[in-house]
Design a protein around this motif. Structure first.
Motif, PDB file in Angstrom:
ATOM      1  N   GLY A  18       8.430   5.925  -7.754  1.00 23.57           N
ATOM      2  CA  GLY A  18       6.989   5.715  -7.670  1.00 23.57           C
ATOM      3  C   GLY A  18       6.156   6.287  -8.800  1.00 23.57           C
ATOM      4  N   VAL A  19       6.799   6.693  -9.919  1.00 22.44           N
ATOM      5  CA  VAL A  19       6.023   7.275 -11.022  1.00 22.44           C
ATOM      6  C   VAL A  19       5.811   6.218 -12.107  1.00 22.44           C
ATOM      7  CG1 VAL A  19       5.888   9.106 -12.741  1.00 22.44           C
ATOM      8  CG2 VAL A  19       6.974   9.543 -10.535  1.00 22.44           C
ATOM      9  N   TYR A  20       4.583   5.827 -12.279  1.00 14.17           N
ATOM     10  CA  TYR A  20       4.204   4.845 -13.303  1.00 14.17           C
ATOM     11  C   TYR A  20       3.507   5.554 -14.445  1.00 14.17           C
ATOM     12  CZ  TYR A  20       4.524   0.670 -10.236  1.00 14.17           C
ATOM     13  OH  TYR A  20       4.928  -0.357  -9.437  1.00 14.17           O
ATOM     14  N   LEU A  21       3.548   4.930 -15.609  1.00 14.60           N
ATOM     15  CA  LEU A  21       2.712   5.391 -16.713  1.00 14.60           C
ATOM     16  C   LEU A  21       1.576   4.392 -16.825  1.00 14.60           C
ATOM     17  CD1 LEU A  21       2.432   7.546 -18.821  1.00 14.60           C
ATOM     18  CD2 LEU A  21       3.877   6.217 -20.344  1.00 14.60           C
ATOM     19  N   GLN A  22       0.344   4.850 -16.528  1.00 15.38           N
ATOM     20  CA  GLN A  22      -0.794   3.949 -16.582  1.00 15.38           C
ATOM     21  C   GLN A  22      -1.534   4.108 -17.909  1.00 15.38           C
ATOM     22  OE1 GLN A  22      -2.998   4.008 -12.748  1.00 15.38           O
ATOM     23  NE2 GLN A  22      -1.767   2.190 -12.506  1.00 15.38           N
ATOM     24  N   LEU A  23      -2.746   3.606 -17.956  1.00 10.69           N
ATOM     25  CA  LEU A  23      -3.497   3.640 -19.213  1.00 10.69           C
ATOM     26  C   LEU A  23      -3.718   5.058 -19.703  1.00 10.69           C
ATOM     27  CD1 LEU A  23      -6.359   1.000 -18.916  1.00 10.69           C
ATOM     28  CD2 LEU A  23      -4.401   0.969 -20.466  1.00 10.69           C
ATOM     29  N   HIS A  24      -4.093   5.944 -18.776  1.00 10.18           N
ATOM     30  CA  HIS A  24      -4.521   7.281 -19.197  1.00 10.18           C
ATOM     31  C   HIS A  24      -3.560   8.374 -18.772  1.00 10.18           C
ATOM     32  CE1 HIS A  24      -8.249   5.137 -19.858  1.00 10.18           C
ATOM     33  NE2 HIS A  24      -8.263   4.781 -18.590  1.00 10.18           N
ATOM     34  N   ALA A  25      -2.718   8.104 -17.798  1.00  9.57           N
ATOM     35  CA  ALA A  25      -1.924   9.188 -17.206  1.00  9.57           C
ATOM     36  C   ALA A  25      -0.793   8.599 -16.380  1.00  9.57           C
ATOM     37  CB  ALA A  25      -2.821  10.035 -16.295  1.00  9.57           C
ATOM     38  N   TYR A  26       0.076   9.492 -15.889  1.00 13.76           N
ATOM     39  CA  TYR A  26       1.059   9.058 -14.908  1.00 13.76           C
ATOM     40  C   TYR A  26       0.356   8.788 -13.580  1.00 13.76           C
ATOM     41  CZ  TYR A  26       5.109  10.203 -17.776  1.00 13.76           C
ATOM     42  OH  TYR A  26       6.057  10.222 -18.752  1.00 13.76           O
ATOM     43  N   MET A  27       0.904   7.874 -12.815  1.00 13.86           N
ATOM     44  CA  MET A  27       0.406   7.614 -11.471  1.00 13.86           C
ATOM     45  C   MET A  27       1.581   7.785 -10.529  1.00 13.86           C
ATOM     46  SD  MET A  27       0.551   5.018  -8.995  1.00 13.86           S
ATOM     47  CE  MET A  27       0.495   3.316  -9.544  1.00 13.86           C
ATOM     48  N   LEU A  28       1.342   8.425  -9.387  1.00 18.32           N
ATOM     49  CA  LEU A  28       2.393   8.609  -8.384  1.00 18.32           C
ATOM     50  C   LEU A  28       2.026   7.826  -7.131  1.00 18.32           C
ATOM     51  CD1 LEU A  28       4.984  10.036  -7.300  1.00 18.32           C
ATOM     52  CD2 LEU A  28       3.477  11.863  -6.483  1.00 18.32           C
ATOM     53  N   ARG A  29       2.923   6.925  -6.761  1.00 19.24           N
ATOM     54  CA  ARG A  29       2.710   6.156  -5.524  1.00 19.24           C
ATOM     55  C   ARG A  29       3.586   6.754  -4.433  1.00 19.24           C
ATOM     56  NH1 ARG A  29       4.035   0.358  -6.592  1.00 19.24           N
ATOM     57  NH2 ARG A  29       1.965   0.263  -7.508  1.00 19.24           N
ATOM     58  N   VAL A  30       2.960   7.216  -3.393  1.00 16.27           N
ATOM     59  CA  VAL A  30       3.664   7.857  -2.292  1.00 16.27           C
ATOM     60  C   VAL A  30       3.839   6.828  -1.172  1.00 16.27           C
ATOM     61  CG1 VAL A  30       3.500   9.668  -0.532  1.00 16.27           C
ATOM     62  CG2 VAL A  30       2.753  10.127  -2.882  1.00 16.27           C
ATOM     63  N   ALA A  31       5.030   6.784  -0.613  1.00 16.56           N
ATOM     64  CA  ALA A  31       5.301   5.820   0.459  1.00 16.56           C
ATOM     65  C   ALA A  31       4.650   6.272   1.759  1.00 16.56           C
ATOM     66  CB  ALA A  31       6.806   5.681   0.672  1.00 16.56           C
ATOM     67  N   VAL A  32       4.006   5.329   2.422  1.00 20.09           N
ATOM     68  CA  VAL A  32       3.596   5.546   3.807  1.00 20.09           C
ATOM     69  C   VAL A  32       4.377   4.483   4.588  1.00 20.09           C
ATOM     70  CG1 VAL A  32       1.695   5.613   5.454  1.00 20.09           C
ATOM     71  CG2 VAL A  32       1.287   6.252   3.057  1.00 20.09           C
ATOM     72  N   PRO A  33       5.608   4.830   5.017  1.00 20.47           N
ATOM     73  CA  PRO A  33       6.443   3.799   5.626  1.00 20.47           C
ATOM     74  C   PRO A  33       5.691   3.061   6.736  1.00 20.47           C
ATOM     75  CG  PRO A  33       7.741   5.750   5.210  1.00 20.47           C
ATOM     76  CD  PRO A  33       6.301   6.114   4.922  1.00 20.47           C
ATOM     77  N   TYR A  34       5.677   1.748   6.597  1.00 29.98           N
ATOM     78  CA  TYR A  34       4.961   0.823   7.485  1.00 29.98           C
ATOM     79  C   TYR A  34       3.584   1.330   7.886  1.00 29.98           C
ATOM     80  CZ  TYR A  34       8.252   3.545  10.341  1.00 29.98           C
ATOM     81  OH  TYR A  34       9.022   4.550  10.851  1.00 29.98           O
ATOM     82  N   GLY A  35       2.959   2.084   6.993  1.00 31.73           N
ATOM     83  CA  GLY A  35       1.550   2.440   7.156  1.00 31.73           C
ATOM     84  C   GLY A  35       1.242   3.521   8.183  1.00 31.73           C
ATOM     85  N   GLU A  36       2.262   4.162   8.739  1.00 33.20           N
ATOM     86  CA  GLU A  36       1.999   5.143   9.798  1.00 33.20           C
ATOM     87  C   GLU A  36       1.817   6.552   9.261  1.00 33.20           C
ATOM     88  OE1 GLU A  36       2.687   4.154  14.121  1.00 33.20           O
ATOM     89  OE2 GLU A  36       4.369   5.310  13.390  1.00 33.20           O
ATOM     90  N   LEU A  37       0.733   7.182   9.686  1.00 28.72           N
ATOM     91  CA  LEU A  37       0.468   8.572   9.313  1.00 28.72           C
ATOM     92  C   LEU A  37       0.151   9.386  10.564  1.00 28.72           C
ATOM     93  CD1 LEU A  37      -1.907   8.134   6.232  1.00 28.72           C
ATOM     94  CD2 LEU A  37       0.397   9.106   6.184  1.00 28.72           C
ATOM     95  N   THR A  38       0.371  10.687  10.446  1.00 31.21           N
ATOM     96  CA  THR A  38      -0.133  11.619  11.455  1.00 31.21           C
ATOM     97  C   THR A  38      -1.240  12.440  10.799  1.00 31.21           C
ATOM     98  OG1 THR A  38       1.406  13.298  10.712  1.00 31.21           O
ATOM     99  CG2 THR A  38       2.125  11.892  12.538  1.00 31.21           C
ATOM    100  N   SER A  39      -1.966  13.175  11.614  1.00 28.50           N
ATOM    101  CA  SER A  39      -3.010  14.033  11.058  1.00 28.50           C
ATOM    102  C   SER A  39      -2.395  15.043  10.076  1.00 28.50           C
ATOM    103  CB  SER A  39      -3.755  14.745  12.180  1.00 28.50           C
ATOM    104  OG  SER A  39      -2.842  15.381  13.049  1.00 28.50           O
TER     105      SER A  39
END
Lengths: 178, 551
Positions: B44-65
């Motif tokens: 999930g680590v991309y190199l974008q225009l200005h900086a690295y970007m980290l994409r964190v998985a939220v498996p099937y969109g579920e989160l807890t508080s």
């Protein structure tokens, strides 16, 4: 660039020097050779008549079917990774092992990097011609061992005998040791 | 929701160790950037225009508080105080330092999160309906199967270096809220005439420069055979998908080339050999996973309690928010609330660390600690008591999170565009801001009603412009940003790819053109007819004529 063989005893460096031939290269009088598929198909009798070992290497687009009729005559089949990002050989390895029942050596050649070794072993490779890192740091039996031990658990059933996590859970639930 | 056991924890810990080692080898020069690139992308680590970007998985969109609070903490400590929720139910951090990423991954692992396979040519985060387990129209809850697929696809040894990225979505509703017709594989839970529940398999959908509506590959695959069927598809794709041209490498192109019948024949031949084999997940494992998604202890409540009715008649603002953002729950007396991340003039999908913390608190107070990320880049609180909706709304108002625009014209999906992305040709965010400001009158939005508006800053279509009822595609026209208007797209089960409505516009021009399009709709609509139905009834021509007349 060490070639290693994975055996029941562990990781063993291969002493034999293998020459990988291209489509036009002359076959040397002596020494172990890996020949491309087309050469094998055209010259298999004379190749088998040589005193030294012969294996066939498949390019990434060449299929398991293309060699399936000859597997009982071969002791080494090598699958080339033209770039580590080209993952076709993982599926070809599965087919050679699981569908065609190939039991001889299955060797990964080409852009074979430490970070991909686990997948190779899991899909049926048992010989790895590991490429040195760009820094020139040495690849040793120890670094290969470390790369292969990176993950102690797997989620899927593949060619290798490792039980998936679901099987470990079942054992644990049955009161056994995972 | 699913909880890790010791095995899941171990896998993620080992992943953190591996990636930390890979970062160290990159920093020391043992890995070239070229060799590091696919490894970092797989995490999930991309190199974008200005900086690295980290994409964190939220498996099937579920989160807890607890997870949401950790995301807030990461935004605050390692980033610039915000995060961006994505159309694939993940979250992106735009400004992490490469050397900090191992520490971020350790923080994530502590709360059962990771960034595994959020990029790269592998099986990506499996997505589903943000209302899974909640919606009344559901055949079965898809989340246990999404978790089965998460585990199966994690470090799959055979399918980690595919020709191209591979996206799977699964949906259990009669209404498809997971865009299953626009994924490499879409899976819909279906009930056969026998009463058995299984899977319809859709293949080769996608957007990008070659948009395709997915095609039904198999009408019914039994639950006990799903993994062998997926492996058969993936194997055919891995061996035969094109690798010579990244723009022709997705499975949709292979399905085109072989025809659906030809592709199906290949898959069936492969499936025959491995069908129902040891690759399948054992029934007791499905049951174990399913138990995590069992219902909470519902209170015996009635729908439309008097408190709710009274508050709705007292406050027009609250009433409007309930109409747009509150969805009926399959359990009486409860509701699923969409918290819009699309305030007027805001950046679609962005949330500040403080907002994330507030959402976590609201989840604890009002939603049994549960949250979801929706593909529309909003947050869903899935288990809210109807008699507490007013209290929740007041709390959201105080945090600037009560925008009453779910499903309305300012509920815009937008990619990051040229403000962040190295691939973009045009900016998306400022255009989204202009549109939401132009349509800021919430009463007018409610009058216009249900319409989706999606913006992509380039042909890769991360902003889903092909499937917006109104879509906008940013292009570079001789060094100038230009915006093409696309009409009639639909991401649901009545899937459609939008029609191009003529030559491009400037940013201001496209906003005017949207006004014109809405004007045509309002003049032509029949009672109760949403935008997409009017469009289908009258076609592109009246819209195109009006746009051209106003040019």
């Amino acid at each position: 660039m060490p070639l290693v063989k994975l055996t029941a005893a562990g990781i063993e460096p291969v002493e034999t020097v293998w020459t990988r031939l291209g489509g036009e290269d002359a076959v040397p009088a002596t020494g172990a050779v890996l020949v491309p598929l087309a050469r094998w198909q055209a010259e298999k009798d004379s190749l088998l008549a040589r005193a030294d070992a012969v294996g066939v290497w498949l390019a990434a687009g060449e299929t398991a079917d293309s060699i399936s009729g000859d597997l009982d005559r071969l002791t080494v089949v090598a699958l080339d990774f033209p770039a580590f990002s080209d993952g076709r050989a993982y599926s070809t390895a599965r087919l050679l092992r699981d569908r065609f029942g190939y039991r001889g050596e299955l060797r990964a050649i080409g852009d074979v990097l430490l970070d991909q070794l686990i997948q190779m072993v899991r899909t049926g490779f048992d010989a790895l011609d590991v490429k040195a890192p760009v820094s020139g740091a040495a690849v040793t039996v120890e670094t290969i061992q470390a790369a292969l031990s990176r993950y102690s658990l797997v989620y899927q059933v593949a060619h290798d005998p490792r039980p998936p996590v679901s099987a470990l859970r079942r054992r644990l639930a049955a009161g056994g040791q995972a | 929701m699913y909880r890790y056991d010791e095995f899941d924890h171990q896998v993620v810990r080992e992943r953190v160790a591996e990636f930390s080692d890979q970062v160290a080898r990159r920093l020391s020069g043992d890995l070239s950037e070229e060799q590091f690139r696919p490894l970092r992308l797989m995490n999930g680590v991309y190199l974008q225009l200005h900086a690295y970007m980290l994409r964190v998985a939220v498996p099937y969109g579920e989160l807890t508080s607890g997870k949401m609070r950790r995301l807030a903490h990461i935004a605050r400590v390692y980033d610039r105080g915000y995060g961006h929720f994505t159309t694939r139910q993940n979250i992106q951090f735009n400004w992490p330092k490469l050397s900090d990423i191992p520490a971020i991954l350790r923080e994530l692992a502590e709360v059962e999160m990771h960034a595994i396979q959020t990029s790269g040519n592998c099986i990506r985060n499996v997505t589903t309906d943000a209302f899974a387990g909640v919606a009344a129209d559901e055949i079965e809850d898809p989340r246990p199967w999404a978790e089965v697929l998460r585990q199966w696809s994690t470090f799959h040894p055979e399918f980690t270096y595919l020709p191209r990225k591979f996206k799977i979505a699964i949906s259990g509703g009669a209404q498809d809220r997971a865009a299953t017709f626009f994924h490499d594989i879409g899976i819909r839970l279906v009930r056969a005439e026998s009463g058995d529940v299984g899977f319809q398999i859709i293949v080769g959908g996608g957007m990008g420069r070659t948009p395709r509506v997915g095609r039904v590959l198999n009408g019914f695959v039994a639950k006990s055979e799903i993994l062998s069927y997926l492996e058969a598809i993936l194997r055919v794709y891995n061996l035969h998908g094109r690798r010579d041209n990244k723009y022709k490498a997705r499975i949709k192109i292979l399905v085109d080339a072989l025809t659906l019948e030809g592709f199906r024949a290949e898959v069936d031949a492969e499936w025959d050999r491995i069908r129902g084999s040891v690759v399948e997940v054992p029934a007791e494992e499905v049951e174990r996973i399913g138990a995590y998604f069992a219902d909470p202890d519902w209170q015996a409540l009635a729908d439309n309690p008097p408190e709710l009715a009274a508050a709705r008649s007292r406050s027009a603002a609250f009433n409007g928010w309930v109409s747009a953002n509150v969805m009926a729950h399959r359990v009486p007396g409860y509701a699923a609330v969409t918290v819009s991340l699309k305030p007027v003039g805001g950046i679609p999908g962005d949330a500040t660390a403080d907002q994330m913390d507030a959402l976590a608190d609201f989840a604890d107070r009002y939603s049994l600690g549960a949250l979801r990320v929706s593909k529309e880049q909003n947050i869903v609180l899935p288990f809210v008591r109807q008699d507490q909706l007013y209290a929740l709304w007041q709390a959201l108002v105080a945090e600037g999170l009560a925008t009453a625009n779910k499903g309305l014209i300012s509920d815009i999906i937008a990619c990051p565009g040229l403000d962040y992305c190295a691939l973009a040709n045009a900016r998306s965010i400022p255009l989204a801001q202009m549109i939401s400001e132009r349509f800021s009158d919430i009463a007018r939005q409610h009058d216009i009603g249900e319409v989706t508006l999606n913006i992509s800053g380039c042909i890769n279509a991360c902003g889903h412009h092909h499937v917006g009822n109104i879509g906008i595609l940013g292009v570079d026209k001789r060094g100038e940003e230009s915006y093409q208007l696309v009409l009639g797209g639909d991401a649901t089960q009545t899937a459609a790819i939008g029609d191009i409505a003529g030559p491009g516009f400037t940013a201001e021009g496209v906003v005017d053109a949207i006004e014109t399009v809405i004007g045509v709709y309002l003049a032509q609509r029949q009672t109760g007819e949403p935008f997409i139905d009017t469009y289908r009834r009258i076609g592109l021509t009246p819209f195109k004529e009006a746009i051209n007349a106003a040019r």
